[in-house]
Design a protein around this motif. Structure first.
Motif, short mmCIF file in Angstrom:
data_model
loop_
_atom_site.label_atom_id
_atom_site.label_comp_id
_atom_site.label_asym_id
_atom_site.label_seq_id
_atom_site.Cartn_x
_atom_site.Cartn_y
_atom_site.Cartn_z
N ASP A 48 -8.65 10.97 -24.56
CA ASP A 48 -8.26 10.61 -23.20
C ASP A 48 -9.56 10.36 -22.43
OD1 ASP A 48 -7.71 10.70 -20.49
OD2 ASP A 48 -6.12 12.18 -20.69
N ASN A 52 -10.23 9.99 -19.35
CA ASN A 52 -10.43 10.82 -18.15
C ASN A 52 -11.01 12.18 -18.51
OD1 ASN A 52 -9.39 8.71 -16.74
ND2 ASN A 52 -7.34 9.58 -16.55
N GLU A 110 -1.94 5.80 -28.57
CA GLU A 110 -3.05 6.16 -27.68
C GLU A 110 -2.82 7.52 -27.05
OE1 GLU A 110 -4.66 3.58 -24.73
OE2 GLU A 110 -3.63 1.89 -25.64
N ASN A 149 -3.97 8.42 -23.98
CA ASN A 149 -3.61 8.16 -22.58
C ASN A 149 -3.74 6.66 -22.27
OD1 ASN A 149 -3.25 7.98 -19.86
ND2 ASN A 149 -4.77 9.54 -19.30
N ASP A 190 -3.17 5.04 -19.82
CA ASP A 190 -3.55 4.75 -18.42
C ASP A 190 -5.04 4.95 -18.18
OD1 ASP A 190 -1.61 3.70 -16.96
OD2 ASP A 190 -0.62 5.63 -16.55
N ALA A 191 -5.74 5.48 -19.16
CA ALA A 191 -7.17 5.79 -18.95
C ALA A 191 -8.04 4.80 -19.72
CB ALA A 191 -7.46 7.21 -19.40
#
Ligand SMILES: Cc1cc2nc3c(=O)[nH]c(=O)nc-3n(C[C@H](O)[C@H](O)[C@H](O)COP(=O)(O)O)c2cc1C
Ligand code: SF4
Ligand code: SF4
Length: 310
Positions: free
Chosen positions: A159, A161, A286, A288, A290-291
């Motif tokens: 991830d 982030n 994946e 995340n 969104d990251a």
């Protein structure tokens, strides 16, 4: 003076020590070639999300030339001459990107000192030995090979982030490498038997060809979602020129380095891994979606300049 130093002598000695230390760390001692002139350092780099470009810049001074390997490949320029030649690349499955491998096989490097810095995010295994082997077989023995841990941009496992929050002590490691290079240290980071075995296990699991590394078919691995706004960034940041803007939207095809430059740099996060439960690398998708990541010191324009094939 009974073995005691005067205040003036002590200050003089302190300032001499400070100047020597500063010179070692800033690379000043590397600025003079044996012929008496300023030493020229050329650094060749490959980057997808900016880590390697950042490292290449940090190892530069006013007398350094930075050259992007995708641009050299585009120009078919293989003759490089300098007092010192360095190469900075990200490891993919502990191996160099396919393009870096092809470049070194064609390159004619002329330098008194050659160094390589391999960036990675979590597990380097025997990356140093792999580069030593590939570069020696291509006729280039590197005097110094080291690794540098940075943010891991491998989306199937990490991830972004969370990765960005981890302190990997990059400035300290970079300072050490800069000092080694300033002293033209001859050294290869040692590799353990356990690391060799881990790489062998990874290769057996991933089913990759050790002579090619991560060379994939872009069409098979990526899809573009409806979030795409047709900005064309993916086309400019791909070191293979695999993307094209058409009247039916974005199309991609061709051999792929799997560098993930397209997927990380898309402002809409519209590029996703195609689902394939049977693929050992992408079975889990994946972590995340969104990251996404780009090195904080590197701009989108920098990545375009480094990789654009237009
Ligand atoms: C296809 C691929 C494979 C990777 N394999 C490894 C690996 O085996 N070990 C590791 O520690 N990092 C691995 N990484 C992470 C990158 O080496 C690391 O994030 C690198 O610093 C990225 O450099 P860049 O920002 O210049 O592209 C991999 C990344 C990609 C895209
Ligand atoms: S970068 Fe993303 S939004 Fe832009 S054209 Fe490519 S896929 Fe579409
Ligand atoms: S298609 Fe994406 S992952 Fe493949 S080479 Fe181009 S930018 Fe890298």
């Amino acid at each position: 003076m009974n073995g005691k130093m005067t205040r003036r002598e002590a200050l003089k000695r302190l300032s001499a020590t400070l100047i020597t230390t500063a010179a070692a760390f800033s690379g000043l001692s590397a600025l003079t070639s044996c012929k008496g002139g300023r030493r020229k350092r050329t650094i060749l780099y490959f980057t997808a999300t900016g880590n390697c470009l950042y490292v290449a810049r940090e190892l530069s001074d006013a007398n350094t030339e930075l050259l992007s390997i995708p641009q050299l490949m585009k120009q078919q320029r293989f003759d490089i001459e300098a007092d010192e030649i360095g190469i900075v690349y990200p490891i993919y499955g502990h191996m160099p990107p396919n393009m870096v491998r092809r470049f070194i096989q064609k390159a004619r490097l002329k330098a008194d000192y050659k160094f390589a810095v391999l960036t990675y995010g979590a597990r380097k295994c025997n990356a140093v030995e792999i580069w030593d082997d590939i570069s020696r077989r291509a006729g280039h023995a590197f005097d110094y090979i080291n690794t540098l841990i940075m943010v891991d941009n491998w989306l199937p496992n990490f991830d972004m982030n969370e990765q960005m929050k981890i302190d990997k002590h990059i400035p300290e490691h970079l300072q050490q490498i800069a000092a080694d290079l300033a002293a033209q240290k001859h050294w290869h980071e040692p590799v353990s038997e356990e690391e060799r075995q881990m790489h062998a296990g990874f290769m057996a699991y991933a089913g990759l060809n050790p002579e090619k590394g991560f060379l994939m078919d872009s069409k098979k691995y990526f899809t573009v979602t409806d979030a795409c706004i047709g900005c064309g960034i993916c086309a400019s940041v791909c070191p293979r020129g695999n993307y094209e803007l058409t009247s039916q939207g974005v199309k991609m095809q061709g051999d792929c380095e799997f560098c993930l430059s397209c997927i990380h740099n898309c402002p809409q996060k519209a590029i996703r891994f195609a689902k394939n439960e049977h693929d050992p690398l992408l079975g889990r998708g994946e972590v995340n979606p969104d990251a996404r990541y780009r090195n904080e010191h590197i701009s989108l324009m920098d990545i375009k300049r480094a990789n654009s094939q237009f």
